[in-house]
Design an enzyme around this catalytic site. Structure first.
Site, PDB file in Angstrom:
ATOM      1  N   SER A  41     -13.218  67.744   5.500  1.00  0.00           N
ATOM      2  CA  SER A  41     -13.719  68.863   6.309  1.00  0.00           C
ATOM      3  C   SER A  41     -15.243  68.972   6.325  1.00  0.00           C
ATOM      4  O   SER A  41     -15.794  70.074   6.353  1.00  0.00           O
ATOM      5  CB  SER A  41     -13.072  70.180   5.872  1.00  0.00           C
ATOM      6  OG  SER A  41     -11.680  70.154   6.170  1.00  0.00           O
ATOM      7  N   GLY A  49      -8.940  67.517   6.852  1.00  0.00           N
ATOM      8  CA  GLY A  49      -8.401  68.004   8.112  1.00  0.00           C
ATOM      9  C   GLY A  49      -7.941  69.455   8.055  1.00  0.00           C
ATOM     10  O   GLY A  49      -7.258  69.936   8.955  1.00  0.00           O
ATOM     11  N   LYS A 104      -9.730  57.826  12.461  1.00  0.00           N
ATOM     12  CA  LYS A 104      -8.265  57.896  12.313  1.00  0.00           C
ATOM     13  C   LYS A 104      -7.601  57.349  13.597  1.00  0.00           C
ATOM     14  O   LYS A 104      -8.141  56.437  14.213  1.00  0.00           O
ATOM     15  CB  LYS A 104      -7.827  59.323  11.981  1.00  0.00           C
ATOM     16  CG  LYS A 104      -8.660  59.897  10.833  1.00  0.00           C
ATOM     17  CD  LYS A 104      -8.120  61.159  10.257  1.00  0.00           C
ATOM     18  CE  LYS A 104      -9.056  61.604   9.141  1.00  0.00           C
ATOM     19  NZ  LYS A 104      -8.505  62.687   8.355  1.00  0.00           N
ATOM     20  N   GLU A 134      -4.269  59.672   3.795  1.00  0.00           N
ATOM     21  CA  GLU A 134      -3.156  59.590   4.760  1.00  0.00           C
ATOM     22  C   GLU A 134      -2.341  58.325   4.533  1.00  0.00           C
ATOM     23  O   GLU A 134      -1.119  58.316   4.731  1.00  0.00           O
ATOM     24  CB  GLU A 134      -3.704  59.682   6.196  1.00  0.00           C
ATOM     25  CG  GLU A 134      -4.110  61.113   6.534  1.00  0.00           C
ATOM     26  CD  GLU A 134      -5.345  61.253   7.379  1.00  0.00           C
ATOM     27  OE1 GLU A 134      -5.683  60.306   8.119  1.00  0.00           O
ATOM     28  OE2 GLU A 134      -5.990  62.314   7.299  1.00  0.00           O
ATOM     29  N   ASN A 191     -14.661  58.275  10.080  1.00  0.00           N
ATOM     30  CA  ASN A 191     -13.288  57.784  10.115  1.00  0.00           C
ATOM     31  C   ASN A 191     -12.605  58.433  11.323  1.00  0.00           C
ATOM     32  O   ASN A 191     -12.256  59.607  11.286  1.00  0.00           O
ATOM     33  CB  ASN A 191     -12.577  58.172   8.807  1.00  0.00           C
ATOM     34  CG  ASN A 191     -11.095  57.850   8.829  1.00  0.00           C
ATOM     35  OD1 ASN A 191     -10.636  57.112   9.702  1.00  0.00           O
ATOM     36  ND2 ASN A 191     -10.353  58.394   7.890  1.00  0.00           N
ATOM     37  N   HIS A 239      -6.931  55.548   1.725  1.00  0.00           N
ATOM     38  CA  HIS A 239      -7.187  56.862   2.329  1.00  0.00           C
ATOM     39  C   HIS A 239      -5.977  57.757   2.068  1.00  0.00           C
ATOM     40  O   HIS A 239      -4.840  57.281   2.048  1.00  0.00           O
ATOM     41  CB  HIS A 239      -7.439  56.719   3.833  1.00  0.00           C
ATOM     42  CG  HIS A 239      -7.819  58.021   4.455  1.00  0.00           C
ATOM     43  ND1 HIS A 239      -6.872  58.929   4.877  1.00  0.00           N
ATOM     44  CD2 HIS A 239      -9.033  58.584   4.675  1.00  0.00           C
ATOM     45  CE1 HIS A 239      -7.510  60.002   5.350  1.00  0.00           C
ATOM     46  NE2 HIS A 239      -8.817  59.813   5.236  1.00  0.00           N
ATOM     47  N   GLU A 285     -12.173  62.202  -1.828  1.00  0.00           N
ATOM     48  CA  GLU A 285     -11.680  63.070  -0.767  1.00  0.00           C
ATOM     49  C   GLU A 285     -10.508  63.897  -1.288  1.00  0.00           C
ATOM     50  O   GLU A 285      -9.372  63.402  -1.331  1.00  0.00           O
ATOM     51  CB  GLU A 285     -11.200  62.235   0.423  1.00  0.00           C
ATOM     52  CG  GLU A 285     -12.301  61.441   1.081  1.00  0.00           C
ATOM     53  CD  GLU A 285     -11.958  61.122   2.532  1.00  0.00           C
ATOM     54  OE1 GLU A 285     -12.735  61.485   3.398  1.00  0.00           O
ATOM     55  OE2 GLU A 285     -10.887  60.542   2.770  1.00  0.00           O
TER      56      GLU A 285
HETATM   57  P1  PGA Z   1     -11.789  65.369   7.872  1.00  0.00           P
HETATM   58  O1  PGA Z   1     -11.255  63.938   7.372  1.00  0.00           O
HETATM   59  O2  PGA Z   1     -13.282  65.278   7.915  1.00  0.00           O
HETATM   60  O3  PGA Z   1     -11.176  65.560   9.232  1.00  0.00           O
HETATM   61  O4  PGA Z   1     -11.313  66.362   6.875  1.00  0.00           O
HETATM   62  C1  PGA Z   1     -11.921  63.220   6.389  1.00  0.00           C
HETATM   63  C2  PGA Z   1     -11.187  61.935   6.109  1.00  0.00           C
HETATM   64  O5  PGA Z   1      -9.953  61.953   6.137  1.00  0.00           O
HETATM   65  O6  PGA Z   1     -11.782  60.881   5.831  1.00  0.00           O
END
Ligand code: PGA
Length: 248
Positions: free
Chosen positions: A212, A174, A11, A98, A9, A96, A168
């Site tokens: 992460s 993140g 983003k 976010e 992803n 997701h 997640e």
């Molecule tokens: P990250 O994001 O690996 O940067 O923690 C994962 C995601 O949001 O799908």
């Protein structure tokens, strides 16, 4: 044993020029493998760039990070599921964290987006996960199962069978703070139990872990019971790191 799924992803990173450079590096480093699936979620504006870069690499599947619930019309700035299909997407991320926490998306909107995805022939990858406060108050399973039920109970059995889930935890996204393989295994088991308790629901829906994931922890997270793949944000932006994760 399900075929593991490695999903990137990006983003709001890698516009067309960077996407082109990433694809040149990734495709030359990563050869097709039958024992795993790779999915890339570039930003919508880079979908066709990634599709064109893929050429005959049918081992790599393209996905869209977000879709709108309607198929077309006066919705400035939105991407519809049929448009994403036209640009080469086969999968759509839905819900997701976010989208839920920065843009205020609700379970109800997630259900409508999944319906839109299915109408267009896209496979929804539904993301679920608890915040730190919800984990600390012992609500992890109830939150995750509520998010699941809100969508899955609106779908027909044949749609549920095509769904992909990504667990997640919001506190792990993140932040550099990944769930331990045990944390992940517990929630994945709860998700699996929930699917088995639903009469007629498919019991082999893949459940990915995300939050992460990096080159160092990918192997142990993927080895956790019930983890069928990884959804990777930050570490998927670098072609070398992403290639290493895809070889886990
Ligand atoms: P990250 O994001 O690996 O940067 O923690 C994962 C995601 O949001 O799908």
């Amino acid at each position: 044993m399900r075929t593991p799924i490695f999903a990137a992803n990006w983003k709001m990173n890698h516009g067309p020029s960077q996407a082109r450079a990433f694809m040149a590096a990734f495709l030359s480093a990563y050869s097709p493998r039958k024992d795993r699936s790779v999915v890339l979620f570039p930003p919508a504006i880079s979908l066709t760039t990634v599709r064109d870069a893929l050429g005959g690499r049918h081992d790599i599947v393209l996905g869209v990070q977000n879709i709108y619930k309607e198929d077309k019309g006066a919705f400035t700035g939105e991407t519809s599921a049929p448009m994403a299909v036209d640009a080469g997407a086969k999968v759509a991320l839905v819900g997701h964290s976010e989208r839920r926490h920065v843009f205020g998306e609700t379970d109800e909107q997630c259900a409508k987006k999944c319906a839109a995805a299915f109408r267009a022939g896209l496979t929804p990858m539904l993301c679920v996960g608890e915040t730190l406060a919800q984990r600390e108050s012992g609500d992890t399973e109830s939150v995750v199962l509520r998010q699941l039920a809100a969508v899955v109970t609106t779908l027909a059995a044949d749609q549920v069978a095509r769904l992909v889930i990504a667990y997640e935890p919001v506190w792990a996204i993140g932040t550099g703070r990944n769930a331990t393989p045990d944390d992940a295994a517990q929630v994945h088991a709860a998700i699996r139990r929930w699917f088995s308790s639903q009469s007629g629901a498919a019991n082999d829906v893949p459940v990915l872990y995300g939050g992460s994931v990096n080159t160092k922890n990918a192997a142990s997270l993927l080895a956790a019971p019930g983890v069928d793949g990884l959804l990777v944000g930050g570490a998927s932006l670098d072609a070398e790191a992403w290639t290493a994760i895809c070889r886990t």
